[in-house]
Design a protein around this motif. Structure first.
Motif, PDB file in Angstrom:
ATOM      1  N   LEU A   1      21.910  25.190  22.373  1.00 47.08           N
ATOM      2  CA  LEU A   1      23.083  25.514  21.560  1.00 47.08           C
ATOM      3  C   LEU A   1      24.179  26.143  22.414  1.00 47.08           C
ATOM      4  O   LEU A   1      25.358  25.814  22.256  1.00 47.08           O
ATOM      5  CB  LEU A   1      22.697  26.451  20.412  1.00 47.08           C
ATOM      6  N   GLU A   2      23.795  27.017  23.329  1.00 47.96           N
ATOM      7  CA  GLU A   2      24.790  27.643  24.202  1.00 47.96           C
ATOM      8  C   GLU A   2      25.440  26.616  25.132  1.00 47.96           C
ATOM      9  O   GLU A   2      26.654  26.578  25.285  1.00 47.96           O
ATOM     10  CB  GLU A   2      24.132  28.746  25.031  1.00 47.96           C
ATOM     11  N   LYS A   3      24.627  25.770  25.737  1.00 42.37           N
ATOM     12  CA  LYS A   3      25.130  24.766  26.684  1.00 42.37           C
ATOM     13  C   LYS A   3      26.079  23.768  26.013  1.00 42.37           C
ATOM     14  O   LYS A   3      27.124  23.421  26.559  1.00 42.37           O
ATOM     15  CB  LYS A   3      23.948  24.030  27.319  1.00 42.37           C
ATOM     16  N   THR A   4      25.711  23.313  24.835  1.00 43.88           N
ATOM     17  CA  THR A   4      26.509  22.299  24.143  1.00 43.88           C
ATOM     18  C   THR A   4      27.648  22.888  23.321  1.00 43.88           C
ATOM     19  O   THR A   4      28.557  22.167  22.944  1.00 43.88           O
ATOM     20  CB  THR A   4      25.621  21.462  23.203  1.00 43.88           C
ATOM     21  N   GLN A   5      27.543  24.175  23.024  1.00 48.70           N
ATOM     22  CA  GLN A   5      28.473  24.879  22.142  1.00 48.70           C
ATOM     23  C   GLN A   5      28.448  24.319  20.725  1.00 48.70           C
ATOM     24  O   GLN A   5      29.432  24.413  19.985  1.00 48.70           O
ATOM     25  CB  GLN A   5      29.885  24.883  22.727  1.00 48.70           C
ATOM     26  N   TYR A   6      27.320  23.735  20.333  1.00 51.09           N
ATOM     27  CA  TYR A   6      27.121  23.282  18.963  1.00 51.09           C
ATOM     28  C   TYR A   6      26.631  24.459  18.128  1.00 51.09           C
ATOM     29  O   TYR A   6      26.091  25.427  18.654  1.00 51.09           O
ATOM     30  CB  TYR A   6      26.080  22.160  18.886  1.00 51.09           C
ATOM     31  N   THR A   7      26.783  24.340  16.837  1.00 54.46           N
ATOM     32  CA  THR A   7      26.273  25.376  15.946  1.00 54.46           C
ATOM     33  C   THR A   7      24.963  24.946  15.282  1.00 54.46           C
ATOM     34  O   THR A   7      24.308  25.754  14.643  1.00 54.46           O
ATOM     35  CB  THR A   7      27.298  25.729  14.858  1.00 54.46           C
ATOM     36  N   ALA A   8      24.586  23.682  15.456  1.00 53.14           N
ATOM     37  CA  ALA A   8      23.340  23.167  14.883  1.00 53.14           C
ATOM     38  C   ALA A   8      22.910  21.928  15.660  1.00 53.14           C
ATOM     39  O   ALA A   8      23.755  21.202  16.194  1.00 53.14           O
ATOM     40  CB  ALA A   8      23.534  22.825  13.414  1.00 53.14           C
ATOM     41  N   ILE A   9      21.585  21.712  15.697  1.00 53.38           N
ATOM     42  CA  ILE A   9      21.036  20.538  16.381  1.00 53.38           C
ATOM     43  C   ILE A   9      19.848  19.984  15.589  1.00 53.38           C
ATOM     44  O   ILE A   9      19.147  20.734  14.908  1.00 53.38           O
ATOM     45  CB  ILE A   9      20.581  20.853  17.824  1.00 53.38           C
ATOM     46  N   PRO A  10      19.624  18.668  15.686  1.00 54.06           N
ATOM     47  CA  PRO A  10      18.461  18.085  15.033  1.00 54.06           C
ATOM     48  C   PRO A  10      17.172  18.506  15.744  1.00 54.06           C
ATOM     49  O   PRO A  10      17.145  18.695  16.959  1.00 54.06           O
ATOM     50  CB  PRO A  10      18.674  16.574  15.184  1.00 54.06           C
ATOM     51  N   VAL A  11      16.109  18.615  14.957  1.00 51.64           N
ATOM     52  CA  VAL A  11      14.775  18.900  15.479  1.00 51.64           C
ATOM     53  C   VAL A  11      13.909  17.684  15.189  1.00 51.64           C
ATOM     54  O   VAL A  11      13.917  17.166  14.058  1.00 51.64           O
ATOM     55  CB  VAL A  11      14.169  20.156  14.802  1.00 51.64           C
ATOM     56  N   ILE A  12      13.183  17.221  16.216  1.00 53.05           N
ATOM     57  CA  ILE A  12      12.285  16.085  16.028  1.00 53.05           C
ATOM     58  C   ILE A  12      10.862  16.510  16.388  1.00 53.05           C
ATOM     59  O   ILE A  12      10.652  17.447  17.143  1.00 53.05           O
ATOM     60  CB  ILE A  12      12.715  14.847  16.842  1.00 53.05           C
ATOM     61  N   ASP A  13       9.889  15.804  15.823  1.00 52.05           N
ATOM     62  CA  ASP A  13       8.491  16.118  16.117  1.00 52.05           C
ATOM     63  C   ASP A  13       7.983  15.287  17.287  1.00 52.05           C
ATOM     64  O   ASP A  13       8.745  14.529  17.902  1.00 52.05           O
ATOM     65  CB  ASP A  13       7.618  15.955  14.870  1.00 52.05           C
ATOM     66  N   GLY A  14       6.705  15.414  17.591  1.00 49.41           N
ATOM     67  CA  GLY A  14       6.101  14.716  18.719  1.00 49.41           C
ATOM     68  C   GLY A  14       6.108  13.204  18.593  1.00 49.41           C
ATOM     69  O   GLY A  14       5.990  12.491  19.589  1.00 49.41           O
ATOM     70  N   ASP A  15       6.264  12.708  17.372  1.00 46.04           N
ATOM     71  CA  ASP A  15       6.331  11.263  17.147  1.00 46.04           C
ATOM     72  C   ASP A  15       7.762  10.743  17.146  1.00 46.04           C
ATOM     73  O   ASP A  15       7.994   9.557  16.920  1.00 46.04           O
ATOM     74  CB  ASP A  15       5.660  10.909  15.812  1.00 46.04           C
ATOM     75  N   GLY A  16       8.729  11.651  17.354  1.00 46.83           N
ATOM     76  CA  GLY A  16      10.132  11.248  17.366  1.00 46.83           C
ATOM     77  C   GLY A  16      10.780  11.211  15.999  1.00 46.83           C
ATOM     78  O   GLY A  16      11.887  10.715  15.842  1.00 46.83           O
TER      79      GLY A  16
END
Length: 134
Positions: free
Chosen positions: A29-44
């Protein structure tokens, strides 16, 4: 118009795995300066969208957590305060537009529920703005 016309592909999207630590999420989040990101599991597969606020609330309400030990909490342990819906690449365009009205981005999945990218509300607005002004 199709959802795929607006797809920002996974290989260009900042996302995190559900088994990663809170420290990794904070760094992305700090690197991209986004306020939210998607989360994916081990299967994608898309699991949820993680926001800065989710991280802060987790830190506030987890005794003993501080910036010194963020690697002790995994992303899947964080409770999200809002639920961002995803959309199938094969869904009706109008379904995606309804979600985009309430979300900065809409996660997109394929027919196997695999995360393949996002639709950014910004791109939708830019498209319609250029269409109106042309």
């Amino acid at each position: 118009m199709q959802i795929s016309d607006f797809l920002f592909p996974k290989n260009k999207v900042a996302y995190i795995h559900s088994t990663d630590h809170l420290q990794a999420a904070l760094e992305i989040l700090e690197k991209t300066q986004y306020t939210a990101i998607p989360v994916i599991d081990g299967d994608g597969k898309y699991v949820f969208t993680l926001s800065e606020g989710d991280l802060l609330w987790k830190m506030k309400y987890t005794e003993g957590i501080g910036f010194h030990n963020l690697d002790s909490v995994k992303v899947h342990e964080i409770k999200c305060r809002t639920h961002n819906e995803c959309v199938s690449i094969n869904a009706d365009f109008e379904d995606m537009l309804e979600l985009a009205a309430d979300q900065n981005f809409v996660p997109v999945i394929d027919e196997n529920q695999i995360f393949i990218g996002i639709i950014r509300r910004k791109d939708i607005i830019e498209y319609y703005t250029s269409t109106i002004t042309d």
